[in-house]
Design a protein around this motif. Structure first.
Motif, PDB file in Angstrom:
ATOM      1  N   ASN A 116      -4.133   6.574   3.358  1.00 57.47           N
ATOM      2  CA  ASN A 116      -3.251   7.402   2.524  1.00 57.47           C
ATOM      3  C   ASN A 116      -3.971   8.635   1.988  1.00 57.47           C
ATOM      4  N   THR A 119      -0.910  12.056   1.008  1.00 54.96           N
ATOM      5  CA  THR A 119       0.206  11.195   0.622  1.00 54.96           C
ATOM      6  C   THR A 119       1.546  11.813   0.992  1.00 54.96           C
ATOM      7  N   ASP A 120       2.581  10.994   0.947  1.00 54.49           N
ATOM      8  CA  ASP A 120       3.925  11.517   1.205  1.00 54.49           C
ATOM      9  C   ASP A 120       4.234  12.681   0.279  1.00 54.49           C
ATOM     10  N   ASN A 368      -0.188   6.741   6.447  1.00 50.82           N
ATOM     11  CA  ASN A 368      -0.847   8.045   6.415  1.00 50.82           C
ATOM     12  C   ASN A 368      -2.350   7.944   6.647  1.00 50.82           C
ATOM     13  N   LYS A 486      10.024   4.895   1.473  1.00 50.03           N
ATOM     14  CA  LYS A 486       9.491   6.205   1.126  1.00 50.03           C
ATOM     15  C   LYS A 486      10.454   6.907   0.181  1.00 50.03           C
TER      16      LYS A 486
END
Lengths: 553, 300, 320
Positions: A116, A119-120, A368, A486
């Motif tokens: 990760n 990150t998103d 990720n 998500k």
């Protein structure tokens, strides 16, 4: 004279500065800083395998123990196979701060690897910085495609809400269904002629006996600590904390449910306002008041928590606690005294379906792990290299180390993880030292025939007493699938703010109630205050995403 | 009469001296014991340290911590880099700060109030990390040693301290007398102001020196090349890689058993390794605090 | 050189007669002072003023695609968000309490220490004490908090045991809301008092020794010497440092508080800095944390400004 020289220098610098900063804020960031001068046209340089290796830059956020990347044989080979030459930047600390400057300035390497690492929220906040990998995977990465085909959930968690793939996931297969195992000192039980407790009342009596009698047999009845748990942080609960006892009341935690969120019968809830949480805190308060919980449980640091459990020579100090693995928790010398035990019932005649802490998804999947820069001149080459990492045989070495030194090839397509060459080291440390381990991207195919090391085997054995409970958990309706959901950036920010406020209130109250009591009197006003932190809003958001997830499954 | 008064006075002085001595000893002990504790903790079994069994003498002695620290080959590069950055950086700091402080201390300098205000504002208002990073990058200072030397080389706090000193310790008449003799500000600054202010110059030099020595944030953000990393970053890496022995259990797998006993040694050892060199500097600076050294030397 | 000064001297005289001196008409006279200050001005301008456009972030959304300052204008939205936050009052109060305690107790401590050291007659003892008290400054915060944990432990710590023996019972100083601030402030003084006293020692060293001689002849005792000679010599430094410390009322150290925080002292130990860290690390709240930062800065600056004005009126010593 000296001063005037400095003056001119300073003036010159300031003028350059003005000239450079004058021209807008991000238009000048496009000048990629990497050195690959060879290829202006990517296809010509990459398609010819015989040509000179493509030069790439990459960041790897490694575990602090991990040795230099240059010393990893498997990595050199993977790069060679992909015909790339990578200049690594190895980061083992403060990645968050480095990343902030890196992303905001657009100054990123071709590849970023790490759990990760991006990150998103970063992908949402820095659009255009990272490449959508969808086409690249189809073109250059059959191994990644194979993972997506065999384990569709890995594709789900790689895909952003807008359908694009910016970061690749991993699957590491071998990890157990929970992080927390529950240990009790069997020798103490035997010394005092006690039975293994099966419910809270029995546990209380056993702990009381530990406290009042000389359980470790050293002549001092006062040096036993009946119960200890890992330091409870201000940012929520963590692993190895008594919250697993909520399982006795039917609550199944996911990844320790540090912020209180769990799922029950398809409904997202938060235990901080649940009556059962009140029961649980009352029990802990009863134990604390009777001196059954380490007096310093709320103030000690992790170092002390671990040290105390190591006792004094072969004299144990702690009776009942939680941990990942028994030798890690109590040290090699005392480990044989302890045994792992099954989840407790609330009371002897209680028939609640038990829960525990369910972590299979977060232990075996990761999001990720790899991102590629949109500005990279060699995206194909970068993707070919990444593809090598997802070859199950390379992945196995990503996780456990190079063939030969860390993994034995039995010659018949079966493999075995070798014990550490340094006898003083335990297998876990050895793994983290020699390779990327869990921080790397990988696909450990279910078909791969690999015998694990002793550490993972003993974790498996110590999980056995928990397995009945864990197997009985309804994974579809009682587990929060946080790994697979998500949230949009806006929802994420909103939830984070609310949670910060929530935990500021609840964590302080938790420790206050356990150490000093008073939950009964304060509960109602507490629940009202908790509502004010925005927890209801969070539950609504989470419920919506959870329902969507289930509908699409 | 005289005799009695004299005796009374010396008796008073004696009580005073005893008071000073007692207080000094107490202050010394309060500070010295924890320092001593760091030393013994750096070679003792960490389990015993954190359970309070190491009080006066080291127990379970092992050199694991220091072996870990000095076993890292990068540490010598780190020392070298840090020494270079510190010396060069402090030199540049003083070059920019001292003349400015002198100019701003002159009461006849009309712009001084405005300039001071403008400087003080920067102690409070800043653009934040990202604009600063963009600036340093556009100056092509990222990943070079210059990022340690030039950015923020004037510390406003230090400037204010120096200015205050110049204002109060240089008698006003001194420059007027000198200027009648045909002495310019440049000459006066060099030949009179600086020699008279050795105490503050050495304090400010120490402030800058220590700031450079302890700085790891600059390297954290702006340096990517391992060859350019200062000591503090390397020590931080060593420290963290040993901290994980304690908190490394959990999701990752058991990383705990090995070296748990000695993990904290590194923590304490790092303190010693990183500060001993800078502690040596202090006595050199201390000698400029000797009472009256400066004034005496100028007047004599 | 000498020709230049010859030129400036008459100039100054004429300007004094002609009109009130200001920045422009004194430029020729003071050009050397300008040359001395300009390098500093340039450095400060480049590295402090140029990036200041980033302050806008507190009023805007952070939008990467539009550049650092291109996001939508939000005005005081993020400020309101902070002030309306239900933790706001607690955060402010905790922060002010901790920093005021640090100033009130922490500010005089190095002065007293410097005066004490200055009174020691034996040179050797003086140097030893001076060097020793200076050392704790170099202990990293992680180790500092680690040592506090070890020493304050009620079961095993040296201070914990001492409290026990003195009859305070089984107190856990790390666990209570009442002891957090004392432990924080006192350990801070322990660590930085010696280091902070250096500047006062330097100031004391510039006292003209003749003053001491003449006070002896006048029959002054040691107290009187301290009051009438030592103290006045450090007053300007004291005032300046006090003004500067008042500019820190809303900025407490982050790391130490964060490391000392536990769930038991959380009601008093959650301060603005730790709160910003928590919301910042959990999510990319760049604009929100910039707004909180700016809010802090404004209040700090106000306090500095006010203290400076008072100091100027009372003592004629000021920052600008």
């Amino acid at each position: 004279m000296k001063k005037t020289k400095w003056l001119t220098l300073a003036l010159a610098t300031s003028l350059t500065a003005l000239a450079l900063t004058g021209c807008g804020s991000d238009s000048d960031n496009n000048s990629s800083s990497d050195t690959s001068s060879t290829s202006s046209d990517t296809t010509t340089s990459t398609d010819t395998q015989s040509s000179a290796p493509v030069k790439l830059t990459a960041v790897f956020t490694k575990h602090p123990l991990t040795q230099e990347l240059a010393k990893m044989e498997w990595l050199t080979e993977a790069a060679k196979k992909a015909n790339v030459e990578i200049k690594w930047q190895e980061i083992s600390a403060d990645w968050g701060q480095k990343k902030a400057a890196m992303l905001a300035s657009g100054d990123i390497p071709d590849i970023i690897i790490g759990p990760n690492a991006i990150t998103d929220a970063d992908y949402a906040q820095f659009p255009g910085l990272f490449a959508d990998l969808t086409d690249l995977i189809a073109k250059d990465a059959p191994n990644v495609q194979a993972m997506f085909d065999a384990k569709p959930e890995t594709k789900t968690i790689s895909t952003q809400t807008d359908g694009k793939i910016y970061g690749l996931s991993k699957y590491q297969r071998f990890w157990p269904a929970t992080v927390s195992r529950q240990y009790i000192n069997q020798q103490w039980l035997d010394n005092l002629g006690l039975q293994m407790p099966t419910n809270w009342d029995e546990l209380y009596n056993v702990l009381l006996a530990f406290k009042e009698k000389d359980a470790n047999g050293d002549g001092d009845p006062n040096d036993e600590i009946p119960m200890d748990f890992s330091p409870v942080g201000t940012g929520g609960f963590g692993y190895f904390q008594p919250t697993v006892l909520l399982g006795s009341l039917g609550i199944t935690l996911t990844d320790a449910s540090g912020q209180g969120y769990f799922v029950e019968d398809g409904k997202v809830k938060n235990f901080f306002t649940d009556e059962r949480y009140k029961t649980f805190v009352e029990f802990l308060n009863k134990c604390f008041a009777a001196g059954l919980i380490n007096k310093e449980a709320f103030t000690q640091d992790y170092s002390k928590y671990q040290s105390v459990a190591r006792g004094d020579g072969d004299k144990a100090k702690v009776g009942f606690s939680w941990g990942w693995e028994v030798t890690d928790r109590f040290g090699n010398q005392l480990a044989p005294q302890y045994t792992s035990m099954a989840p407790l019932k609330y009371s002897a005649d209680d028939n609640t379906q038990l829960g525990w802490d369910y972590d299979y998804n977060s232990l075996n999947y990761g999001v990720n792990m790899v991102s590629i820069s949109e500005k990279s001149k060699n995206k194909d080459a970068a993707m070919r290299f990444v593809n090598e990492l997802y070859d199950p045989k390379v992945s196995m070495q990503v996780l456990f180390g190079s063939l030969g030194t860390n993994i034995k090839d039995n010659g018949d397509d079966t493999y075995a993880v070798l014990p550490p060459t340094d006898a003083a080291m335990d297998p876990g440390t050895w793994k983290w030292t020699s390779t990327w381990a869990d921080n790397g991207p990988m696909y450990i195919a279910d078909s791969l025939n690999l015998t694990l090391g002793t550490d993972m085997q003993s974790v498996g054995q110590q999980t056995e007493p928990l397995m009945d409970t864990i197997n009985a958990i309804d994974k579809d309706n009682d587990v929060l699938p946080s790994m697979f959901i998500k949230y949009s950036a806006a929802d994420n920010n909103m939830m984070a703010l609310n949670n910060t406020n929530l935990l500021n209130l609840t964590m302080a109250k938790f420790s206050q109630w356990v150490t000093k009591g008073g939950i009964d009197k304060e509960w109602d006003s507490y629940v009202k205050n908790v509502q004010k932190t925005g927890v209801e809003q969070n539950l609504q958001i989470m419920q919506k995403y959870y329902d969507d997830y289930k509908a699409n499954k | 009469m005289e005799m009695i008064r004299y005796r009374k006075k010396s008796a008073n002085d004696m009580i005073f001296d005893i008071g000073v001595a007692v207080l000094s000893v107490i202050a010394f002990l309060i500070v010295a014991y924890p320092l001593y504790f760091i030393c013994i903790a750096s070679i003792s079994d960490s389990t015993l340290v954190s359970t309070g069994k190491v009080l006066l003498f080291p127990r379970g002695i092992s050199m694991f911590g220091f072996k870990e620290i000095f076993g890292d080959s990068r540490i010598w590069t780190g020392y070298r880099n840090t020494i270079v950055y510190t010396l060069l950086g402090t030199f540049v700091n003083l070059l920019f700060t001292l003349p400015a402080a002198y100019a701003l201390s002159r009461p006849e300098f009309r712009a001084r109030r405005f300039i001071m205000l403008a400087f003080v504002i920067t102690m409070f208002f800043g653009g934040g990390l990202i604009p600063t990073y963009l600036l340093i990058k556009s100056l092509h200072m990222t990943n070079t040693m210059w990022v340690f030397i030039f950015p923020f080389c004037v510390n406003v706090f230090n400037l204010i301290i120096t200015r205050t000193f110049f204002e109060t310790s240089l008698p006003k008449e001194l420059y007027e007398a000198a200027s009648i003799d045909g002495c310019s500000h440049f000459t006066f600054f060099r030949t009179v102001a600086l020699p008279l202010s050795k105490a503050v110059v050495s304090v400010i030099a120490l402030y800058y020196l220590v700031a450079h020595w302890n700085d790891f944030f600059t390297a954290l953000i702006y340096i990517r090349d391992n060859e350019l990393q200062p000591l503090q970053i390397i020590l931080r890496d060593i420290l963290l890689s040993n901290q994980v022995f304690q908190s490394g259990a959990g999701a990752g797998g058991a990383a705990g058993g090995y070296a748990q006993k000695f993990a904290d040694q590194v923590k304490y050892g790092v303190i010693l390794v990183s500060t001993l060199p800078i502690l040596i500097v202090y006595p050199f600076i201390q000698k400029y605090f000797e009472k009256g050294v400066m004034i005496g030397s100028v007047k004599g | 050189m000498s020709t230049q000064t010859k030129l400036t001297v008459p100039n100054r005289e004429t300007s004094i007669i002609a009109k009130k001196p200001n920045i422009f008409n004194t430029f020729r006279r003071d050009y050397q002072l300008w040359i001395m200050v300009i390098p500093a001005i340039i450095v400060i301008f480049i590295f402090n003023y140029i990036p200041m456009y980033g302050i806008q972030l507190a009023f805007r959304d952070y939008d990467y695609t539009k550049g650092l300052t291109g996001g939508a204008w939000h005005g005081l939205y993020y400020f309101k968000m902070f002030i309306d936050n239900y933790l706001f009052k607690d955060l402010m109060w905790n922060t002010v309490k901790i920093s005021l305690a640090t100033i009130i107790i922490g500010f005089p401590a190095p002065i007293l220490l410097a005066l004490l050291i200055n009174q020691i007659r034996s040179k050797r003892a003086k140097k030893t004490l001076q060097t020793t008290v200076y050392m704790p400054h170099f202990i990293s915060i992680v180790v500092m908090v680690g040592m506090l944990n070890v020493m304050l432990s009620p079961n095993t710590g040296i201070i914990g045991n001492l409290m026990n023996r003195l009859g305070y019972g089984d107190v856990n100083l790390l666990a209570s809301v009442n002891s957090f601030i004392p432990v924080y402030v006192l350990s801070d003084i322990w660590q930085h008092c010696g280091w902070n006293s250096i500047i006062y020692l330097a100031a004391l060293s510039s006292v003209d020794p003749q003053l001491y001689d003449s006070s002896k002849i006048d029959g002054a005792n040691r107290w009187q010497t301290i009051r009438h000679i030592d103290l006045p010599s450090i007053v300007p430094t004291m005032i300046i440092l006090f003004i500067l410390s008042m500019g820190n009322v809303l900025s407490t150290g982050f790391e130490k508080i964060f490391l000392m925080q536990n769930t038991l002292n959380l009601p008093v130990s959650e301060v603005i800095a730790t709160y910003v860290y928590k919301i910042g690390i959990l999510s990319n709240q760049i604009s929100y944390s910039s707004a909180i930062g700016l809010f802090n800065t404004l209040i700090n600056f106000f306090f500095l400004f006010a203290t400076n004005a008072i100091a100027k009126r009372v003592s004629n010593i000021s920052l600008w």
